[in-house]
Scaffold this active site. Sequence first.
Site, PDB file in Angstrom:
ATOM      1  N   CYS A 215       1.073  -1.220   0.157  1.00 62.13           N
ATOM      2  CA  CYS A 215       0.154   0.123  -0.496  1.00 62.13           C
ATOM      3  C   CYS A 215       1.205   1.540   0.308  1.00 62.13           C
ATOM      4  CB  CYS A 215      -0.961  -0.247   1.261  1.00 62.13           C
ATOM      5  SG  CYS A 215      -1.359  -1.988   1.659  1.00 62.13           S
TER       6      CYS A 215
ATOM      7  N   ARG B 206       5.128   0.200  -6.181  1.00 58.46           N
ATOM      8  CA  ARG B 206       4.722  -0.343  -5.221  1.00 58.46           C
ATOM      9  C   ARG B 206       4.299  -1.945  -4.702  1.00 58.46           C
ATOM     10  NH1 ARG B 206       6.483   2.443   0.270  1.00 58.46           N
ATOM     11  NH2 ARG B 206       4.886   1.804   1.229  1.00 58.46           N
TER      12      ARG B 206
ATOM     13  N   TRP C  26      -2.692  -2.728  -1.383  1.00 55.93           N
ATOM     14  CA  TRP C  26      -2.231  -4.017  -1.423  1.00 55.93           C
ATOM     15  C   TRP C  26      -3.446  -5.361  -1.088  1.00 55.93           C
ATOM     16  CZ3 TRP C  26       0.105  -8.009   0.350  1.00 55.93           C
ATOM     17  CH2 TRP C  26       0.287  -9.160  -0.173  1.00 55.93           C
TER      18      TRP C  26
ATOM     19  N   ASN D 150      -1.554   1.620   6.029  1.00 51.52           N
ATOM     20  CA  ASN D 150      -0.777   0.502   5.558  1.00 51.52           C
ATOM     21  C   ASN D 150      -0.173  -0.315   6.465  1.00 51.52           C
ATOM     22  OD1 ASN D 150      -0.261   2.163   3.285  1.00 51.52           O
ATOM     23  ND2 ASN D 150       1.800   2.691   3.743  1.00 51.52           N
ATOM     24  N   GLY D 151      -0.178  -1.428   6.581  1.00 55.57           N
ATOM     25  CA  GLY D 151      -0.035  -2.510   7.188  1.00 55.57           C
ATOM     26  C   GLY D 151      -1.084  -3.209   7.630  1.00 55.57           C
TER      27      GLY D 151
ATOM     28  N   GLU E  57      17.134 -17.405  -8.446  1.00 52.60           N
ATOM     29  CA  GLU E  57      16.604 -16.165  -8.280  1.00 52.60           C
ATOM     30  C   GLU E  57      16.517 -16.072  -9.818  1.00 52.60           C
ATOM     31  OE1 GLU E  57      16.058 -13.595  -7.102  1.00 52.60           O
ATOM     32  OE2 GLU E  57      16.320 -11.912  -8.255  1.00 52.60           O
TER      33      GLU E  57
ATOM     34  N   LYS F  33      12.611 -14.496 -10.915  1.00 49.47           N
ATOM     35  CA  LYS F  33      12.244 -13.654 -12.159  1.00 49.47           C
ATOM     36  C   LYS F  33      11.435 -14.458 -13.195  1.00 49.47           C
ATOM     37  CE  LYS F  33      14.483 -10.565 -10.505  1.00 49.47           C
ATOM     38  NZ  LYS F  33      14.408 -10.704  -9.198  1.00 49.47           N
TER      39      LYS F  33
ATOM     40  N   GLU G 201       7.778 -14.335 -11.393  1.00 49.33           N
ATOM     41  CA  GLU G 201       7.341 -12.424 -10.804  1.00 49.33           C
ATOM     42  C   GLU G 201       6.596 -11.777 -11.868  1.00 49.33           C
ATOM     43  OE1 GLU G 201       9.565 -10.505  -8.021  1.00 49.33           O
ATOM     44  OE2 GLU G 201      11.016 -11.195  -8.187  1.00 49.33           O
TER      45      GLU G 201
ATOM     46  N   HIS H  23      16.617 -36.258  -8.382  1.00 52.12           N
ATOM     47  CA  HIS H  23      15.950 -37.283  -7.031  1.00 52.12           C
ATOM     48  C   HIS H  23      14.686 -36.829  -7.074  1.00 52.12           C
ATOM     49  CE1 HIS H  23      19.473 -38.481  -5.074  1.00 52.12           C
ATOM     50  NE2 HIS H  23      20.251 -37.566  -5.588  1.00 52.12           N
TER      51      HIS H  23
ATOM     52  N   LYS I 292       6.337  -3.643  -4.313  1.00 50.68           N
ATOM     53  CA  LYS I 292       8.174  -3.962  -4.409  1.00 50.68           C
ATOM     54  C   LYS I 292       8.793  -4.231  -2.781  1.00 50.68           C
ATOM     55  CE  LYS I 292      11.935  -2.106  -5.691  1.00 50.68           C
ATOM     56  NZ  LYS I 292      12.816  -3.466  -6.716  1.00 50.68           N
TER      57      LYS I 292
HETATM   58  C1  AGP Z   1      12.739  -9.105  -5.809  1.00 49.77           C
HETATM   59  O1  AGP Z   1      12.116  -9.451  -7.345  1.00 49.77           O
HETATM   60  C2  AGP Z   1      11.065  -8.832  -5.312  1.00 49.77           C
HETATM   61  N1  AGP Z   1      10.352  -8.475  -5.448  1.00 49.77           N
HETATM   62  C3  AGP Z   1      11.385 -10.375  -4.208  1.00 49.77           C
HETATM   63  O2  AGP Z   1      11.373 -10.734  -4.161  1.00 49.77           O
HETATM   64  C4  AGP Z   1      12.456  -8.870  -2.750  1.00 49.77           C
HETATM   65  O3  AGP Z   1      13.494  -9.289  -3.530  1.00 49.77           O
HETATM   66  C5  AGP Z   1      11.771  -8.875  -1.316  1.00 49.77           C
HETATM   67  O4  AGP Z   1       9.940  -9.056  -1.089  1.00 49.77           O
HETATM   68  C6  AGP Z   1      12.421  -8.795  -0.187  1.00 49.77           C
HETATM   69  O5  AGP Z   1      12.458  -7.193  -0.804  1.00 49.77           O
HETATM   70  P1  AGP Z   1      13.856  -5.960   0.192  1.00 49.77           P
HETATM   71  O6  AGP Z   1      14.730  -6.802  -0.663  1.00 49.77           O
HETATM   72  O7  AGP Z   1      13.224  -5.150  -0.330  1.00 49.77           O
HETATM   73  O8  AGP Z   1      13.913  -6.531   1.395  1.00 49.77           O
END
Ligand code: AGP
Length: 618
Positions: free
Chosen positions: A2, A27, A74, A100-101, A491, A495, A498, A514, A613
């Site tokens: 949010c 965000r 969000w 937010n929260g 990673e 990617k 996401e 396995h 974000k």
């Molecule tokens: C990364 O592409 C993601 N958006 C997500 O996994 C991110 O790395 C994770 O939420 C941690 O965020 P931070 O590094 O701000 O703690």
Amino acid sequence: MCGIVGYVGHQSAGPILLEGLHRLEYRGYDSSGIAVLDRDGAIAVLKRQGKLRDLEAAIDVMPAGGAGIGHTRWATHGVPSDRNAHPHASSSGDVVVVQNGIVENYRSLKVELESSLLDRGQGWLSETDTEVIPELIARELDRGCSFVEALRAALGRLQGANAVAAFHRADPSRIYAARKGSAGGIVIGYGDGEMFIASDLPALLPHTTAVYHLEDGEIATIDAEGAVVDRANQPPLRPQPQRVELDPVAIARGPYRHFMLKEMYEQPRALSDTIRGRARLDPPSALADEFNLTDNQLRSVERVLVIGMGTSLHAAMIGRWWLERIAGIPADFDNASEFRFRAPVIGSSTLVVSVTQSGETIDTLGAMDQVRERWGAPQVVITNVDGSEATRKADASILLRCGPEVGVASTKTFVGSLAALYLLACRIGRARGALDETELTESLEHLLTVPSLVERGLQLSEQCSEIAKSYTSAANFLVLGRGIEHPIAMEAALKCKEISYVHAEGYAAGEMKHGPIALLDQKFPVIALATRGPLFDKMMSAIQQVSARQAPVIAIGDEGDTELAELADHYLGVPHATDLLTPFALTPVVQLLAYHIALARGLDIDQPRNLAKTVTVE
Ligand code: AGP
């Protein structure tokens, strides 16, 4: 996650709020809204499910009024919908709030407040936890409290971390902002006869670079001329704004189609900035300045634990490699959200390193709190955001200096975090005597080559685009790597998930036989990371096993590796790196592959569905 904005001043609040919300879009959100208060106490609340363009399309006439608050939501409690979107008003309609929260005890508060709502012949208007906040404030106002007192009393009733902005019909010249716990920041921006608030700097920078970061437990009363901050049991103060140096140009997309693409291409520069002045060769030193832990303190460290979430966790996994290999110290990594709820055995001689680009991820902050409260262990944070909550919790910070990262998918902050972890390993290794001067020089010389490794990897964009087109309709990918390349496989898979919404799994190649091998057939492409390091032959065996199941292989290995190219259906050659630094050579290529798959699928790359974000809720 949010986003909050607010405005009070001589201009019309509505357009400024909408513009601010646009700047917080990165965000992640699924509905949005604004509430504007005019001089006569008339309140207009406008909110819509979907993107900001849906909200803007629904506004026939912009409401007049020089004060207002806005929000991108969000969804956590209640589906994304018009009625669950913020702002939310009290049943009297006089108090308006964005939040937010999470209000963890909202169910019991709803029960408690219900009778007064029923007395008015009203019920709850949404499924959100938020709605209890304006109701609690209104109840305190009815008891004769000032707005600040009412807000403090309401926050006192909430369990969980929350940041809110609010206004009251009775006072059209003021807006309020408050923080309780780590639910993301609130920044107050100082203009000329006008004031702003926002969850993040990008929303403020077109208007001002004079800001004050609201601290946990503070409540700000803001009018057009400035802000007064109340803290519990202390006299109110007028904070001195600080100047921030963030360049508004750095957060504009420029000629790039997406922020993610721009930020991938910024990686060589970002890496140079992370390393600058921290990898000196003559005499050799790593992280000599701007680092609060002394060699003596580092010598007393017996173990290092690196924690993080998502991409930052993958950086932590690679950090473990370097700490073991370079610093010769027992090291481990952990997922911050799991670490908090186990019974980890750490002591005051364990150094805990948190990796968090935002510095506001609640799981990571929660783990840091636990480390401080239970063990008092020394803590280092690696983050891109100076002044973020994580920097306040840690004993020492390594700032990434990558510049703002707007794309939801972390790219440049990932490689920046890697560079910071490598430097930390060098510093600890030198302090402990695991590296002599020559070895330290050599390690740092290697690190200084990584911006160019990444730059050369980025030149493979066209080839990645061609390969991506062949797999636009693939439903799954397996990504294999071994050793230090295993976290890069994870990673790469993250990617793909996401931004491309394609199911992908990152596996240690030795693990494939396995279980995952049962999935493989002609429709299940496998991305194999296979540079010429110590585990190259084992990777080649894994690729043979994949090919034997007719699964297409996209191999990424050293430039000119004909043996690998012949075995694969597609081959991408990256510049040769020493075996500890191959993550830098591979990362841009796996990012580009995921990017081009998403592009070929026509997806919203900078704002992927359901993602935020900065993840400020558990
Ligand atoms: C990364 O592409 C993601 N958006 C997500 O996994 C991110 O790395 C994770 O939420 C941690 O965020 P931070 O590094 O701000 O703690």
